[in-house]
Design a protein around this motif. Structure first.
Motif, short mmCIF file in Angstrom:
data_model
loop_
_atom_site.label_atom_id
_atom_site.label_comp_id
_atom_site.label_asym_id
_atom_site.label_seq_id
_atom_site.Cartn_x
_atom_site.Cartn_y
_atom_site.Cartn_z
N ASN A 4 0.82 -1.21 0.00
CA ASN A 4 0.00 0.00 0.00
C ASN A 4 0.86 1.26 0.00
OD1 ASN A 4 -2.44 -1.28 -0.14
ND2 ASN A 4 -3.03 -0.92 1.97
N VAL A 5 1.95 1.25 0.76
CA VAL A 5 2.84 2.41 0.80
C VAL A 5 3.39 2.69 -0.59
CG1 VAL A 5 5.08 3.23 1.63
CG2 VAL A 5 3.44 2.27 3.25
N LEU A 6 3.89 1.64 -1.24
CA LEU A 6 4.45 1.83 -2.59
C LEU A 6 3.38 2.21 -3.60
CD1 LEU A 6 7.10 -1.02 -2.79
CD2 LEU A 6 7.50 1.44 -2.63
N LEU A 7 2.26 1.51 -3.58
CA LEU A 7 1.20 1.77 -4.55
C LEU A 7 0.68 3.21 -4.43
CD1 LEU A 7 -0.79 0.75 -6.73
CD2 LEU A 7 -2.32 0.12 -4.86
N PHE A 8 0.24 3.60 -3.24
CA PHE A 8 -0.32 4.93 -3.08
C PHE A 8 0.76 6.01 -3.20
CE2 PHE A 8 -3.77 2.35 -1.54
CZ PHE A 8 -4.90 3.05 -1.95
N GLY A 9 1.96 5.73 -2.70
CA GLY A 9 3.06 6.69 -2.83
C GLY A 9 3.43 6.92 -4.28
N LEU A 10 3.49 5.86 -5.06
CA LEU A 10 3.84 6.00 -6.48
C LEU A 10 2.73 6.71 -7.27
CD1 LEU A 10 5.64 2.60 -7.18
CD2 LEU A 10 6.67 4.88 -6.98
N ILE A 11 1.49 6.42 -6.94
CA ILE A 11 0.38 7.13 -7.61
C ILE A 11 0.48 8.63 -7.33
CG2 ILE A 11 -2.12 7.49 -7.62
CD1 ILE A 11 -2.39 4.43 -7.12
N ILE A 12 0.68 8.97 -6.07
CA ILE A 12 0.82 10.39 -5.71
C ILE A 12 2.02 11.00 -6.42
CG2 ILE A 12 1.42 11.96 -3.80
CD1 ILE A 12 -0.31 10.09 -1.99
N ALA A 72 -0.89 4.38 11.90
CA ALA A 72 -1.54 5.10 10.81
C ALA A 72 -0.69 6.26 10.35
CB ALA A 72 -2.93 5.58 11.24
N PHE A 73 -0.12 7.01 11.31
CA PHE A 73 0.74 8.14 10.95
C PHE A 73 2.01 7.67 10.27
CE2 PHE A 73 3.98 11.41 12.02
CZ PHE A 73 3.46 12.42 11.24
N LYS A 74 2.58 6.60 10.76
CA LYS A 74 3.79 6.04 10.14
C LYS A 74 3.53 5.65 8.69
CE LYS A 74 6.73 1.95 10.43
NZ LYS A 74 6.94 0.70 11.16
N MET A 75 2.44 4.95 8.46
CA MET A 75 2.12 4.53 7.10
C MET A 75 1.83 5.74 6.21
SD MET A 75 -0.71 1.86 5.82
CE MET A 75 -0.81 1.45 4.09
N GLY A 76 1.06 6.69 6.70
CA GLY A 76 0.77 7.89 5.93
C GLY A 76 2.03 8.68 5.61
N SER A 77 2.94 8.76 6.58
CA SER A 77 4.20 9.47 6.37
C SER A 77 5.06 8.76 5.32
CB SER A 77 4.98 9.57 7.68
OG SER A 77 4.26 10.32 8.62
N LEU A 78 5.07 7.46 5.36
CA LEU A 78 5.83 6.70 4.36
C LEU A 78 5.25 6.88 2.95
CD1 LEU A 78 6.59 3.43 6.36
CD2 LEU A 78 8.23 5.20 5.65
N ILE A 79 3.93 6.91 2.85
CA ILE A 79 3.31 7.17 1.55
C ILE A 79 3.71 8.55 1.06
CG2 ILE A 79 1.10 7.56 0.37
CD1 ILE A 79 -0.12 5.40 2.25
N ALA A 80 3.66 9.55 1.95
CA ALA A 80 4.05 10.92 1.58
C ALA A 80 5.52 10.96 1.18
CB ALA A 80 3.79 11.87 2.74
N LEU A 81 6.36 10.22 1.88
CA LEU A 81 7.79 10.20 1.58
C LEU A 81 8.06 9.56 0.22
CD1 LEU A 81 10.64 10.87 2.58
CD2 LEU A 81 10.71 8.58 3.61
N VAL A 82 7.37 8.48 -0.09
CA VAL A 82 7.55 7.84 -1.40
C VAL A 82 7.14 8.79 -2.52
CG1 VAL A 82 6.72 5.97 -2.93
CG2 VAL A 82 7.39 5.46 -0.57
N GLY A 83 5.96 9.40 -2.40
CA GLY A 83 5.50 10.34 -3.42
C GLY A 83 6.42 11.54 -3.56
N SER A 84 6.86 12.07 -2.44
CA SER A 84 7.75 13.24 -2.45
C SER A 84 9.12 12.89 -3.02
CB SER A 84 7.90 13.80 -1.04
OG SER A 84 6.66 14.24 -0.54
#
Length: 171
Positions: A4-12, A72-84
């Motif tokens: 999920n982190v990679l998928l949503f992070g890459l989409i963003i 939840a915050f850790k996962m959200g932060s990782l998604i943001a980090l991947v996208g950024s």
């Protein structure tokens, strides 16, 4: 979680990168281009709202509907980090390979759109910025600062909204 982190992070990240390339090209092709920071940041907030759906998907499908604020915050932060990070990497390649004169174009754009009373101060400010932009580490840091804080705020809000303890749990 990694999926999920990679998928949503890459989409963003892909959408952020496409938007960046479009906006830079618009600035290059239209001398009267007037970007709108409010619209740009609102679009980023909407885009980063995918963090909410990434964390919710993980909570509901892998964790049985329960997730702590911290996870939840850790996962959200990782998604943001991947996208950024994707945004930063694409900007580095795009800047150094395709628009190495971007700072000159950007400086001209800023100076032609500022008020006459601000011109002298803006000229000094842009000269300093141009000097700092010669350092790749500064380029990386300034590029992260454009998007990552927004992603972290959305991750925080998402974690607050999505945290859910198991029934009967005191923790």
């Amino acid at each position: 979680m990694k999926r999920n982190v990679l998928l949503f992070g890459l989409i963003i990240g892909v959408i952020l990168c496409a938007n960046m390339v479009i906006m830079v090209n618009m600035m290059y092709s239209d001398t009267d281009f007037k970007g709108n920071d409010v619209v740009g940041y609102a679009a980023m907030i909407i885009l980063f709202s995918l963090i909410f759906f990434g964390v919710k998907n993980h909570r509901d499908k892998q964790l049985g509907g329960h997730i702590s604020f911290g996870n939840a915050f850790k996962m959200g932060s990782l998604i943001a980090l991947v996208g950024s990070t994707l945004y930063v990497v694409v900007w580095l390649f795009y800047y150094y390979l395709f628009v190495p004169d971007f700072i000159d174009v950007y400086t001209d754009h800023v100076l032609t759109t500022c008020s006459p009373e601000d011109l002298q101060a803006k000229t000094v400010q842009m000269a300093n910025f141009k000097e700092m932009y010669k350092n790749p580490l500064f380029v990386i840091l300034i590029t992260y600062s454009e998007v990552l804080p927004i992603g972290l705020v959305v991750a925080l809000v998402s974690a607050l909204l999505l945290k859910r303890k198991p029934k009967g749990s005191l923790a």
